[in-house]
Design a protein around this motif. Structure first.
Motif, PDB file in Angstrom:
ATOM      1  N   ARG A   1     -17.743  20.129  10.105  1.00 56.14           N
ATOM      2  CA  ARG A   1     -17.101  19.811  11.290  1.00 56.14           C
ATOM      3  C   ARG A   1     -17.246  18.358  11.599  1.00 56.14           C
ATOM      4  N   SER A   2     -16.924  17.590  10.495  1.00 53.82           N
ATOM      5  CA  SER A   2     -16.684  16.145  10.358  1.00 53.82           C
ATOM      6  C   SER A   2     -16.113  15.526  11.678  1.00 53.82           C
ATOM      7  N   ARG A   3     -16.332  14.755  12.381  1.00 59.65           N
ATOM      8  CA  ARG A   3     -15.360  14.128  13.435  1.00 59.65           C
ATOM      9  C   ARG A   3     -14.317  13.296  12.873  1.00 59.65           C
ATOM     10  N   VAL A   4     -14.551  12.946  11.759  1.00 60.41           N
ATOM     11  CA  VAL A   4     -13.166  12.015  11.111  1.00 60.41           C
ATOM     12  C   VAL A   4     -12.807  12.690  10.203  1.00 60.41           C
ATOM     13  N   TYR A   5     -13.399  13.454   9.163  1.00 64.13           N
ATOM     14  CA  TYR A   5     -12.743  13.684   7.812  1.00 64.13           C
ATOM     15  C   TYR A   5     -12.362  15.304   7.958  1.00 64.13           C
ATOM     16  N   SER A   6     -12.648  15.977   9.096  1.00 66.62           N
ATOM     17  CA  SER A   6     -12.337  17.336   8.928  1.00 66.62           C
ATOM     18  C   SER A   6     -11.736  17.626  10.447  1.00 66.62           C
ATOM     19  N   VAL A   7     -11.801  19.060  10.680  1.00 63.69           N
ATOM     20  CA  VAL A   7     -11.168  19.427  11.945  1.00 63.69           C
ATOM     21  C   VAL A   7     -12.612  20.389  12.649  1.00 63.69           C
TER      22      VAL A   7
ATOM     23  N   ARG B   1     -10.139  24.817  15.837  1.00 69.01           N
ATOM     24  CA  ARG B   1      -8.971  24.485  14.863  1.00 69.01           C
ATOM     25  C   ARG B   1      -9.120  25.162  13.747  1.00 69.01           C
ATOM     26  N   MET B   2     -10.275  25.424  12.987  1.00 68.66           N
ATOM     27  CA  MET B   2     -10.571  26.292  11.787  1.00 68.66           C
ATOM     28  C   MET B   2     -10.385  27.765  12.366  1.00 68.66           C
ATOM     29  N   TYR B   3     -10.754  27.784  13.664  1.00 62.42           N
ATOM     30  CA  TYR B   3     -10.722  29.281  14.120  1.00 62.42           C
ATOM     31  C   TYR B   3      -9.110  29.698  14.044  1.00 62.42           C
ATOM     32  N   TYR B   4      -8.360  28.799  14.536  1.00 59.75           N
ATOM     33  CA  TYR B   4      -6.925  29.104  14.361  1.00 59.75           C
ATOM     34  C   TYR B   4      -6.454  29.504  12.898  1.00 59.75           C
ATOM     35  N   VAL B   5      -7.062  29.005  11.993  1.00 61.70           N
ATOM     36  CA  VAL B   5      -6.778  29.351  10.668  1.00 61.70           C
ATOM     37  C   VAL B   5      -7.123  30.494  10.160  1.00 61.70           C
ATOM     38  N   CYS B   6      -8.490  30.871  10.753  1.00 63.06           N
ATOM     39  CA  CYS B   6      -8.804  32.401  10.336  1.00 63.06           C
ATOM     40  C   CYS B   6      -7.807  33.227  11.191  1.00 63.06           C
TER      41      CYS B   6
ATOM     42  N   PRO C   1     -11.823  32.028   4.193  1.00 66.79           N
ATOM     43  CA  PRO C   1     -11.611  30.613   5.147  1.00 66.79           C
ATOM     44  C   PRO C   1     -12.917  30.358   5.870  1.00 66.79           C
ATOM     45  N   THR C   2     -13.737  31.230   6.083  1.00 66.35           N
ATOM     46  CA  THR C   2     -15.241  30.865   6.486  1.00 66.35           C
ATOM     47  C   THR C   2     -16.073  30.126   5.781  1.00 66.35           C
ATOM     48  N   CYS C   3     -15.999  30.327   4.321  1.00 69.59           N
ATOM     49  CA  CYS C   3     -16.670  29.988   3.462  1.00 69.59           C
ATOM     50  C   CYS C   3     -16.148  28.538   2.925  1.00 69.59           C
ATOM     51  N   LEU C   4     -14.859  28.306   3.012  1.00 66.01           N
ATOM     52  CA  LEU C   4     -13.941  27.038   2.781  1.00 66.01           C
ATOM     53  C   LEU C   4     -14.515  25.965   3.704  1.00 66.01           C
ATOM     54  N   TYR C   5     -14.692  26.355   4.890  1.00 66.40           N
ATOM     55  CA  TYR C   5     -15.015  25.427   6.007  1.00 66.40           C
ATOM     56  C   TYR C   5     -16.380  24.623   5.621  1.00 66.40           C
ATOM     57  N   SER C   6     -17.183  25.329   5.053  1.00 69.96           N
ATOM     58  CA  SER C   6     -18.478  24.638   4.853  1.00 69.96           C
ATOM     59  C   SER C   6     -18.101  23.549   3.804  1.00 69.96           C
ATOM     60  N   ILE C   7     -17.013  23.327   3.145  1.00 70.86           N
ATOM     61  CA  ILE C   7     -16.963  22.489   2.322  1.00 70.86           C
ATOM     62  C   ILE C   7     -16.531  20.774   2.885  1.00 70.86           C
ATOM     63  N   PHE C   8     -15.895  20.945   4.036  1.00 75.14           N
ATOM     64  CA  PHE C   8     -15.597  19.824   4.769  1.00 75.14           C
ATOM     65  C   PHE C   8     -16.483  19.674   5.946  1.00 75.14           C
TER      66      PHE C   8
ATOM     67  N   ASP D   1     -19.262  26.612  26.153  1.00 73.66           N
ATOM     68  CA  ASP D   1     -18.585  26.113  24.826  1.00 73.66           C
ATOM     69  C   ASP D   1     -19.165  26.765  23.578  1.00 73.66           C
ATOM     70  N   ILE D   2     -19.096  28.207  23.596  1.00 71.41           N
ATOM     71  CA  ILE D   2     -19.551  28.797  22.640  1.00 71.41           C
ATOM     72  C   ILE D   2     -19.033  28.645  21.303  1.00 71.41           C
ATOM     73  N   MET D   3     -17.921  28.147  20.981  1.00 68.43           N
ATOM     74  CA  MET D   3     -17.186  28.023  19.739  1.00 68.43           C
ATOM     75  C   MET D   3     -17.891  26.543  18.948  1.00 68.43           C
ATOM     76  N   GLU D   4     -18.358  25.781  19.937  1.00 66.34           N
ATOM     77  CA  GLU D   4     -19.099  24.541  19.379  1.00 66.34           C
ATOM     78  C   GLU D   4     -20.488  24.985  18.865  1.00 66.34           C
ATOM     79  N   LYS D   5     -21.208  25.854  19.807  1.00 65.21           N
ATOM     80  CA  LYS D   5     -22.580  26.056  19.597  1.00 65.21           C
ATOM     81  C   LYS D   5     -22.927  27.205  18.456  1.00 65.21           C
ATOM     82  N   ASP D   6     -21.647  28.161  18.399  1.00 67.39           N
ATOM     83  CA  ASP D   6     -21.958  29.045  17.619  1.00 67.39           C
ATOM     84  C   ASP D   6     -20.644  29.744  16.959  1.00 67.39           C
ATOM     85  N   PRO D   7     -20.012  28.482  16.314  1.00 73.35           N
ATOM     86  CA  PRO D   7     -18.610  29.053  15.531  1.00 73.35           C
ATOM     87  C   PRO D   7     -18.745  30.274  14.632  1.00 73.35           C
ATOM     88  N   ARG D   8     -19.762  30.262  13.608  1.00 72.21           N
ATOM     89  CA  ARG D   8     -19.983  31.151  12.751  1.00 72.21           C
ATOM     90  C   ARG D   8     -19.938  32.740  13.175  1.00 72.21           C
TER      91      ARG D   8
END
Length: 427
Positions: A155-161, A165-170, A146-153, A296-303
């Motif tokens: 963190r676009s504010r319009v077309y992605s999450v 929310r991706m962390y919830y998926v993980c 899931p971590t690698c798949l997130y790079s396809i989309f 807001d560590i999730m926005e600053k360093d999600p990986r």
């Protein structure tokens, strides 16, 4: 330094009861996925015949894992903060050749994971060491996919999450992997979920589309009539959640049936849920941290958060796998818990230290997990007289004590596939 390294690698994590349990272990799994049964298994049965008999099954397993890990390395280098595919101003897209590499890597990883067990049975080396090694690395792959798949989309504010929310998926993926082995801990049978095969095929296809058409191909919204539109990134989020959690009702049914028909271990309620406590503890800590983070560590360093959570949940899962395979009591407490609690509380008290503490925790957790895995495999190899990445014995068979030789032969016989079990997946 060399002595210290040897001491670390030779640490005895497995108890004598666990070693005895591995001596009596017999693989039992059921794979009902149509994709696996009617497409992949025939392909793998054909492909494995081209591999020489000296090619060790564990080497296949490890190479497959390295292909998945290479995707993480590539995408971390070009897209550490998941912004490269966001399409926002000031971002640099990931080179197209990277997407082609990720597609090839994930398919090779999937293929090697499918034929390692077949190779083991083909050359008479199937046993608990191979399964433990396989599932241990699979627990780490649960974070990589899931971590690698997130790079396809991105963190676009319009077309992605957003990253949270991706962390919830993980977390959902980690839970799905853990609950499958908790199911086996109680029932004695590993019911292989359908989502794995679909996720590997889906990942390969998505990487190929991104390589051929660019990440922009995913930047559109699906019309929903009077309900408006739905971004494709949100569709991916929903699909990943559903594919991961679809297994949960079956787990509950299978565990219930094992008690109703008295086919499982028939543990008391508290003993049955005992393996859950470390998972729940880390789940709470690693959800609370990004929610309460002063920076807001999730926005600053999600990986970093994704990798930390994936590594610690992999370690917890590995300890559960050891217990379910050896039919021993699982740990209800993980030794790193105080370290995580202290780091979390310190980051709330002194916000300036939050990011350094996060990275320190990631480094310590990763190194300790690697050391645990290497030590357990080394201990298993020593006990079963195996060299992990070759087909050779550590000590010539004729030099072993007679009792140990007979035991090894019994284990080899017990692991041979039976004609009356057509649904069992070879691992």
């Amino acid at each position: 330094m060399r002595q210290l390294f040897r001491r670390l690698m030779n640490h005895q994590y497995l108890t004598q009861d666990q070693i005895n349990g591995f001596d009596n272990y017999k693989y039992s799994a059921i794979d009902t996925s149509p994709l696996s049964q009617y497409v992949m298994h025939p392909f793998w049965d054909w492909l494995v015949k081209f591999f020489p008999r000296w090619f060790a099954p564990n080497l296949m397993t490890f190479l497959g894992f390295l292909f998945s890990a290479m995707n993480l390395v590539l995408l971390s280098y070009y897209d550490w903060n998941f912004e490269a595919s966001s399409g926002e101003e000031g971002t640099t897209p990931i080179p197209s050749w990277v997407w082609l590499c990720t597609a090839i890597n994930i398919f090779l990883a999937y293929t090697l994971d499918g034929i390692d067990g077949k190779q083991a049975r083909r050359i008479g080396l199937s046993g608990p060491l191979g399964e433990l090694f396989d599932h241990g690395l699979d627990s780490y792959t649960a974070m990589l996919i899931p971590t690698c798949l997130y790079s396809i989309f991105g963190r676009s504010r319009v077309y992605s999450v957003r990253p949270m929310r991706m962390y919830y998926v993980c977390l959902t993926v980690y839970f799905n992997f853990f609950i499958s082995h908790w199911e086996k801990y109680n029932t004695g049978i590993l019911y292989l979920p359908w989502g794995y095969d679909l996720s590997m095929w889906g990942s390969t296809a998505m990487y190929l589309v991104t390589w051929w058409m660019g990440f922009e191909r995913w930047k559109f919204e699906l019309p929903l009539g009077s309900y408006g539109t739905l971004p494709l990134g949100n569709v991916m989020e929903a699909v990943l959640h559903v594919s991961a959690m679809a297994n949960l009702p079956l787990v509950i049914i299978n565990v219930y049936n094992s008690y109703a028909h008295r086919t499982g271990r028939l543990l008391s309620f508290w003993e049955a849920v005992r393996p859950m406590w470390p998972f729940i503890t880390y789940f709470v800590i690693l959800l609370a941290w990004p929610y309460l983070s002063p920076n807001d560590i999730m926005e600053k360093d999600p990986r970093a958060i994704f990798m930390l959570s994936g590594t610690i949940f992999s370690n917890v899962s590995c300890r559960l796998i050891v217990s379910q395979m050896s039919v021993t009591r699982c740990e209800a407490w993980h030794w790193q818990t105080p370290m995580f609690v202290l780091s979390f509380l310190t980051s709330l008290w002194i916000p300036l230290l939050e990011r350094p503490l996060l990275y320190l925790l990631l480094i310590v957790t990763t190194l300790s997990h690697w050391q645990y895995g290497a030590s357990v495999v080394n201990q298993m190899c020593e006990h079963f007289n195996r060299v992990c990445f070759t087909v050779h014995k550590r000590v010539p068979q004729e030099a072993l004590p007679k009792k140990k030789t007979l035991l090894a032969e019994e284990i080899s016989q017990a692991d041979k596939p039976h004609a009356e079990e057509p649904l069992k997946k070879e691992k």
